[in-house]
Design a protein around this motif. Structure first.
Motif, PDB file in Angstrom:
ATOM      1  N   PHE A 138      -8.905  -2.205  11.834  1.00  0.00           N
ATOM      2  CA  PHE A 138      -7.536  -1.850  12.315  1.00  0.00           C
ATOM      3  C   PHE A 138      -7.466  -0.864  13.175  1.00  0.00           C
ATOM      4  CE2 PHE A 138      -4.952  -4.869   9.883  1.00  0.00           C
ATOM      5  CZ  PHE A 138      -5.769  -5.224   8.703  1.00  0.00           C
TER       6      PHE A 138
ATOM      7  N   LEU B 284     -10.619   5.447   6.526  1.00  0.00           N
ATOM      8  CA  LEU B 284     -10.502   5.898   7.863  1.00  0.00           C
ATOM      9  C   LEU B 284     -11.944   5.773   8.364  1.00  0.00           C
ATOM     10  CD1 LEU B 284      -9.084   7.266  10.316  1.00  0.00           C
ATOM     11  CD2 LEU B 284      -9.458   9.455   9.130  1.00  0.00           C
TER      12      LEU B 284
ATOM     13  N   PHE C 233      -6.420   5.991  15.646  1.00  0.00           N
ATOM     14  CA  PHE C 233      -7.550   5.762  14.486  1.00  0.00           C
ATOM     15  C   PHE C 233      -8.041   4.415  14.476  1.00  0.00           C
ATOM     16  CE2 PHE C 233      -5.532   9.473  12.407  1.00  0.00           C
ATOM     17  CZ  PHE C 233      -4.215   9.558  12.938  1.00  0.00           C
TER      18      PHE C 233
ATOM     19  N   PHE D  12      -4.747   6.160   1.893  1.00  0.00           N
ATOM     20  CA  PHE D  12      -4.291   5.102   1.286  1.00  0.00           C
ATOM     21  C   PHE D  12      -4.549   4.860  -0.159  1.00  0.00           C
ATOM     22  CE2 PHE D  12      -2.221   2.632   4.766  1.00  0.00           C
ATOM     23  CZ  PHE D  12      -2.623   3.261   5.518  1.00  0.00           C
ATOM     24  N   GLY D  13      -3.652   4.075  -0.933  1.00  0.00           N
ATOM     25  CA  GLY D  13      -4.164   3.801  -2.321  1.00  0.00           C
ATOM     26  C   GLY D  13      -4.843   2.557  -2.149  1.00  0.00           C
ATOM     27  N   SER D  14      -5.207   1.962  -3.380  1.00  0.00           N
ATOM     28  CA  SER D  14      -5.954   0.853  -3.111  1.00  0.00           C
ATOM     29  C   SER D  14      -5.274  -0.632  -2.940  1.00  0.00           C
ATOM     30  CB  SER D  14      -6.925   0.545  -4.483  1.00  0.00           C
ATOM     31  OG  SER D  14      -6.315   0.776  -5.362  1.00  0.00           O
TER      32      SER D  14
ATOM     33  N   GLN E 211      -9.412  -1.792   0.016  1.00  0.00           N
ATOM     34  CA  GLN E 211      -9.361  -0.217   0.191  1.00  0.00           C
ATOM     35  C   GLN E 211      -9.155   0.006   1.863  1.00  0.00           C
ATOM     36  OE1 GLN E 211      -8.803   2.220  -2.166  1.00  0.00           O
ATOM     37  NE2 GLN E 211      -8.330   3.500  -0.434  1.00  0.00           N
ATOM     38  N   MET E 212      -8.406   0.652   2.262  1.00  0.00           N
ATOM     39  CA  MET E 212      -8.238   1.197   3.418  1.00  0.00           C
ATOM     40  C   MET E 212      -8.971   2.621   3.816  1.00  0.00           C
ATOM     41  SD  MET E 212      -6.296  -0.868   5.369  1.00  0.00           S
ATOM     42  CE  MET E 212      -5.776   0.000   6.887  1.00  0.00           C
TER      43      MET E 212
ATOM     44  N   TYR F 162      -9.267   1.984  11.121  1.00  0.00           N
ATOM     45  CA  TYR F 162      -9.465   1.953   9.825  1.00  0.00           C
ATOM     46  C   TYR F 162     -10.208   0.715   9.468  1.00  0.00           C
ATOM     47  CZ  TYR F 162      -6.099   5.496   8.253  1.00  0.00           C
ATOM     48  OH  TYR F 162      -5.523   6.783   8.004  1.00  0.00           O
TER      49      TYR F 162
ATOM     50  N   PHE G  61       1.009  -1.332  -0.018  1.00  0.00           N
ATOM     51  CA  PHE G  61      -0.040  -0.032  -0.046  1.00  0.00           C
ATOM     52  C   PHE G  61       0.815   1.356   0.020  1.00  0.00           C
ATOM     53  CE2 PHE G  61      -4.309  -1.428   0.564  1.00  0.00           C
ATOM     54  CZ  PHE G  61      -4.115  -2.564   1.301  1.00  0.00           C
TER      55      PHE G  61
ATOM     56  N   ARG H 162     -10.954   8.992  14.054  1.00  0.00           N
ATOM     57  CA  ARG H 162      -9.884   9.442  14.795  1.00  0.00           C
ATOM     58  C   ARG H 162     -10.076  10.146  16.065  1.00  0.00           C
ATOM     59  NH1 ARG H 162      -8.671  14.814  13.591  1.00  0.00           N
ATOM     60  NH2 ARG H 162      -6.394  14.651  13.970  1.00  0.00           N
TER      61      ARG H 162
ATOM     62  N   GLN I  35     -10.985  -2.273   6.517  1.00  0.00           N
ATOM     63  CA  GLN I  35     -10.682  -2.691   5.315  1.00  0.00           C
ATOM     64  C   GLN I  35     -11.689  -3.810   4.810  1.00  0.00           C
ATOM     65  OE1 GLN I  35      -6.912  -5.020   5.034  1.00  0.00           O
ATOM     66  NE2 GLN I  35      -6.482  -4.133   3.102  1.00  0.00           N
TER      67      GLN I  35
END
Lengths: 114, 114
Positions: free
Chosen positions: B91, B47, B35, A105-107, B44-45, B37, A90, B50, B39
Motif C-alpha cells: 500500500f 512500514l 509511505f 499498526f496493531g495486528s 500485519q501492516m 506499507y 486496525f 518513507r 501487508q
C-alpha cells in the motif's frame, strides 16, 4: 512487548449484537486511530484521537462509538451490528511533531457478522 | 482532498529479479510524507519505506528504494533481488504535514515466483 495491541484478533457475532474492540499502545504516542479494511483490502480512516480528544471523525454510522479513557487506549464500540460491518479493523498510533509521522499498526481484528 | 492511486492491482516477479510498483497522488500541499506499507498474509501492516517531500534524495532501505518525482506526483517502489517473503499486498500512503491521518491507495498484490 507488542507496541500496539488490539483484542480480540477474531470476532464472530450475529446481526444486531453489540461488540467492542480494545486497543492499547505502549509507545508513549499521543495520537491513536481506527482504520477499517474492507473485503477488497481498501483501508479507510474512521476516527483519530489526540490526547483523548477526537480530532478526526470520518463519515461513519453513529452505531460506531470510539472511546479513549487515556492516551494509551482507544476502544471501539459497535452497536446493532450489520452484515456490512464485516471487515478487518486496525488500531494505530503515532506521535505528533516528531518529524517521523509514521503510523504503527496493531495486528487487526477480523470482525465477521453473520 | 488528497487521493492516492495505485494502478496495478496485481504484479508478479521472478525470485531474484527486480519489480517496480507504481503510485501517484494528488495534493495541493507542498510539504507532506509518503509511505509504502507491506501487508503479508499475517495481516500485519509493516512500514517498508518513507519519504519526506522536502527531501530531493530518494529514500532507500536495503533492497527497497523509491523513485520520488514531486512535480509528477509520483512515488514508485522498487524491490531489488526479490525474495519469496516479499509476496504481500503493498500500500502506498500519503500524509500531509498538518494532517493527522494516512490516506491509502487501493493496494498492489505482489506475487513472487520461485
Amino acid at each position: 512487548d507488542t507496541a500496539v495491541s488490539q483484542t480480540p484478533k477474531y470476532l464472530v457475532t450475529q446481526m444486531g449484537n453489540d461488540k467492542s474492540i480494545k486497543c492499547e499502545q505502549n509507545l508513549g504516542h499521543d495520537t491513536m486511530y481506527w482504520y477499517k479494511q474492507d473485503s477488497k483490502k481498501f483501508l479507510k480512516i474512521m476516527f483519530s484521537y489526540n490526547n483523548k480528544e477526537l480530532i478526526i471523525n470520518e463519515t461513519v454510522p453513529n452505531r460506531f462509538s470510539p472511546k479513549s479513557p487515556d492516551k494509551a487506549h482507544l476502544n471501539l464500540h459497535i452497536n446493532s451490528l450489520e452484515l456490512g460491518d464485516s471487515a478487518v479493523y486496525f488500531c494505530a498510533s503515532s506521535q505528533r511533531g516528531t518529524g517521523e509521522e509514521k503510523l504503527f499498526f496493531g495486528s487487526g481484528t477480523q470482525l465477521s457478522v453473520l | 482532498a488528497q487521493t492516492v492511486t495505485q494502478s496495478q492491482p496485481e504484479m508478479s516477479v521472478q525470485e531474484a529479479e527486480t519489480v517496480t510498483l507504481s503510485c501517484t497522488y494528488d495534493t495541493s500541499e507542498s510539504d507532506y510524507y509518503l509511505f509504502w506499507y507491506k501487508q503479508p498474509p499475517s495481516r500485519q501492516m509493516i512500514l517498508v519505506i518513507r519519504q519526506e517531500a522536502y527531501k530531493q534524495q530518494n529514500a532507500t532501505e536495503n533492497r527497497f528504494s523509491v523513485n520520488f518525482q514531486k512535480a509528477a506526483k509520483s512515488f514508485s517502489l522498487k524491490i531489488s533481488d526479490s525474495q519469496l517473503g516479499d509476496a504481500a499486498m503493498y500500500f502506498c500512503a500519503y500524509r500531509g504535514s498538518s494532517g493527522d491521518k494516512l490516506t491509502f491507495g487501493t493496494g498492489t498484490r505482489l506475487a513472487v515466483r520461485p
